[in-house]
Design a protein around this motif. Structure first.
Motif, PDB file in Angstrom:
ATOM      1  N   VAL A  45       0.863  -1.180   0.000  1.00  0.00           N
ATOM      2  CA  VAL A  45       0.000   0.000   0.000  1.00  0.00           C
ATOM      3  C   VAL A  45       0.902   1.232   0.000  1.00  0.00           C
ATOM      4  O   VAL A  45       1.498   1.585   1.018  1.00  0.00           O
ATOM      5  N   VAL A  46       1.036   1.833  -1.181  1.00  0.00           N
ATOM      6  CA  VAL A  46       1.953   2.959  -1.373  1.00  0.00           C
ATOM      7  C   VAL A  46       1.207   4.091  -2.070  1.00  0.00           C
ATOM      8  O   VAL A  46       0.464   3.850  -3.019  1.00  0.00           O
ATOM      9  N   ALA A  47       1.428   5.295  -1.582  1.00  0.00           N
ATOM     10  CA  ALA A  47       0.861   6.488  -2.225  1.00  0.00           C
ATOM     11  C   ALA A  47       1.963   7.539  -2.356  1.00  0.00           C
ATOM     12  O   ALA A  47       2.989   7.481  -1.672  1.00  0.00           O
ATOM     13  N   VAL A  48       1.730   8.481  -3.254  1.00  0.00           N
ATOM     14  CA  VAL A  48       2.631   9.609  -3.453  1.00  0.00           C
ATOM     15  C   VAL A  48       1.858  10.870  -3.102  1.00  0.00           C
ATOM     16  O   VAL A  48       0.776  11.118  -3.646  1.00  0.00           O
ATOM     17  N   ALA A  49       2.402  11.664  -2.173  1.00  0.00           N
ATOM     18  CA  ALA A  49       1.769  12.920  -1.764  1.00  0.00           C
ATOM     19  C   ALA A  49       2.388  14.067  -2.553  1.00  0.00           C
ATOM     20  O   ALA A  49       3.607  14.254  -2.543  1.00  0.00           O
ATOM     21  N   VAL A  50       1.537  14.812  -3.257  1.00  0.00           N
ATOM     22  CA  VAL A  50       1.991  15.922  -4.090  1.00  0.00           C
ATOM     23  C   VAL A  50       1.146  17.159  -3.813  1.00  0.00           C
ATOM     24  O   VAL A  50       0.007  17.065  -3.357  1.00  0.00           O
ATOM     25  N   ARG A  51       1.716  18.296  -4.086  1.00  0.00           N
ATOM     26  CA  ARG A  51       0.981  19.554  -3.979  1.00  0.00           C
ATOM     27  C   ARG A  51       0.071  19.710  -5.192  1.00  0.00           C
ATOM     28  O   ARG A  51      -1.050  20.181  -5.097  1.00  0.00           O
ATOM     29  N   ASP A  52       0.610  19.293  -6.362  1.00  0.00           N
ATOM     30  CA  ASP A  52      -0.100  19.400  -7.631  1.00  0.00           C
ATOM     31  C   ASP A  52       0.025  18.052  -8.335  1.00  0.00           C
ATOM     32  O   ASP A  52       1.105  17.470  -8.373  1.00  0.00           O
ATOM     33  N   ILE A  63      -2.229   8.536  -5.797  1.00  0.00           N
ATOM     34  CA  ILE A  63      -1.765   9.910  -5.590  1.00  0.00           C
ATOM     35  C   ILE A  63      -2.697  10.570  -4.574  1.00  0.00           C
ATOM     36  O   ILE A  63      -3.922  10.472  -4.690  1.00  0.00           O
ATOM     37  N   VAL A  64      -2.100  11.212  -3.558  1.00  0.00           N
ATOM     38  CA  VAL A  64      -2.882  11.986  -2.597  1.00  0.00           C
ATOM     39  C   VAL A  64      -2.376  13.420  -2.628  1.00  0.00           C
ATOM     40  O   VAL A  64      -1.192  13.657  -2.849  1.00  0.00           O
ATOM     41  N   GLN A  65      -3.268  14.349  -2.440  1.00  0.00           N
ATOM     42  CA  GLN A  65      -2.894  15.756  -2.489  1.00  0.00           C
ATOM     43  C   GLN A  65      -2.551  16.263  -1.099  1.00  0.00           C
ATOM     44  O   GLN A  65      -3.278  15.998  -0.129  1.00  0.00           O
ATOM     45  N   ASP A  66      -1.409  16.983  -1.019  1.00  0.00           N
ATOM     46  CA  ASP A  66      -0.981  17.580   0.242  1.00  0.00           C
ATOM     47  C   ASP A  66      -2.106  18.410   0.844  1.00  0.00           C
ATOM     48  O   ASP A  66      -2.869  19.048   0.120  1.00  0.00           O
ATOM     49  N   ASP A  67      -2.169  18.407   2.168  1.00  0.00           N
ATOM     50  CA  ASP A  67      -3.057  19.334   2.850  1.00  0.00           C
ATOM     51  C   ASP A  67      -2.567  20.751   2.566  1.00  0.00           C
ATOM     52  O   ASP A  67      -1.425  20.951   2.177  1.00  0.00           O
ATOM     53  N   ALA A  68      -3.421  21.723   2.814  1.00  0.00           N
ATOM     54  CA  ALA A  68      -3.085  23.113   2.498  1.00  0.00           C
ATOM     55  C   ALA A  68      -2.132  23.709   3.524  1.00  0.00           C
ATOM     56  O   ALA A  68      -2.363  24.785   4.065  1.00  0.00           O
ATOM     57  N   VAL A  69      -1.048  23.008   3.788  1.00  0.00           N
ATOM     58  CA  VAL A  69      -0.006  23.469   4.704  1.00  0.00           C
ATOM     59  C   VAL A  69       1.295  23.390   3.931  1.00  0.00           C
ATOM     60  O   VAL A  69       1.582  22.382   3.288  1.00  0.00           O
ATOM     61  N   GLU A  70       2.060  24.450   3.965  1.00  0.00           N
ATOM     62  CA  GLU A  70       3.307  24.485   3.218  1.00  0.00           C
ATOM     63  C   GLU A  70       4.313  23.463   3.727  1.00  0.00           C
ATOM     64  O   GLU A  70       4.371  23.162   4.913  1.00  0.00           O
ATOM     65  N   GLY A  71       5.126  22.946   2.822  1.00  0.00           N
ATOM     66  CA  GLY A  71       6.223  22.066   3.184  1.00  0.00           C
ATOM     67  C   GLY A  71       5.806  20.621   3.355  1.00  0.00           C
ATOM     68  O   GLY A  71       4.657  20.244   3.116  1.00  0.00           O
ATOM     69  N   PRO A  72       6.753  19.804   3.792  1.00  0.00           N
ATOM     70  CA  PRO A  72       6.482  18.373   3.920  1.00  0.00           C
ATOM     71  C   PRO A  72       5.412  18.027   4.943  1.00  0.00           C
ATOM     72  O   PRO A  72       4.836  16.938   4.888  1.00  0.00           O
ATOM     73  N   PHE A  73       5.116  18.946   5.862  1.00  0.00           N
ATOM     74  CA  PHE A  73       4.047  18.660   6.821  1.00  0.00           C
ATOM     75  C   PHE A  73       2.707  18.462   6.105  1.00  0.00           C
ATOM     76  O   PHE A  73       1.888  17.651   6.526  1.00  0.00           O
TER      77      PHE A  73
END
Length: 192
Positions: A45-52, A63-73
């Protein structure tokens, strides 16, 4: 491991390397593929977190979208939500720009986590919170952390209770990360 999902943190802009860092070639593979190969050794079970979503085209993972917090957090927060939907108690995060991660990363973090909220890799006296094993239950602290102004992985790991697990750095630090063209050239030397 059937109780660990892996999320690759790939949402950074990569400005120092000219952008699109996960898509940069190292040898004959993109950096994102180096990370995927390692992640798939640890979990199915692997996903990639991206801003876009354009940051990770044509990848063999969710693919999962980053939460609206800047940076790797932002990637960690999205990853914790992802692992919660899968019903797994643990999330392993790794970055897309560390192609030489040690094969024993998950095993050693898992052995150390005990009652801590997370176990973080460390080498040469430097913590690498992007390489961490996180309890899914830490998701409950994300909103309050963000509301308090928190944005860093180090700060969040301190809040949830972290233990650092040290690897010997030596000449070939397994946590070597690629941030610039010079770093990419150095990594090329390591694979030839």
């Amino acid at each position: 491991m059937t109780d660990v999902a892996v999320v690759i943190l790939a949402g950074g802009e990569g400005r120092r390397i000219g952008g699109a860092k996960p898509l940069r070639q190292l040898g004959k593979r993109r950096l994102i593929n180096w990370a995927l190969d390692r992640a798939q050794c640890w979990s199915n079970v692997v996903a990639v977190a991206v801003r876009d979503f354009a940051q990770a085209p044509s990848v063999n993972a969710e693919i999962v979208q980053d939460d609206a917090v800047e940076g790797p957090f932002g990637g960690l927060a999205a990853g914790l939500k992802f692992v919660r939907t899968k019903g797994y108690p643990f999330l392993l995060t790794i970055p897309a720009d560390m192609p030489f991660l040690p094969p024993d990363l998950l095993d050693r973090l898992r052995a150390a986590i005990e009652d801590f909220g997370c176990a973080i890799a460390s080498s040469g006296g430097h913590a690498h919170p992007v390489c961490g094993l996180w309890r899914a239950s830490t998701l409950e602290k994300v909103d309050d952390y963000v509301l308090s102004g928190g944005r860093s992985l180090k700060g969040f790991s301190a809040l949830v209770g972290a233990i650092e697990v040290e690897w010997a750095a030596g000449q070939k630090d397994p946590f070597f990360n690629i941030n610039s063209a010079d770093d990419l050239a150095e990594a090329e030397k390591r694979i030839t």
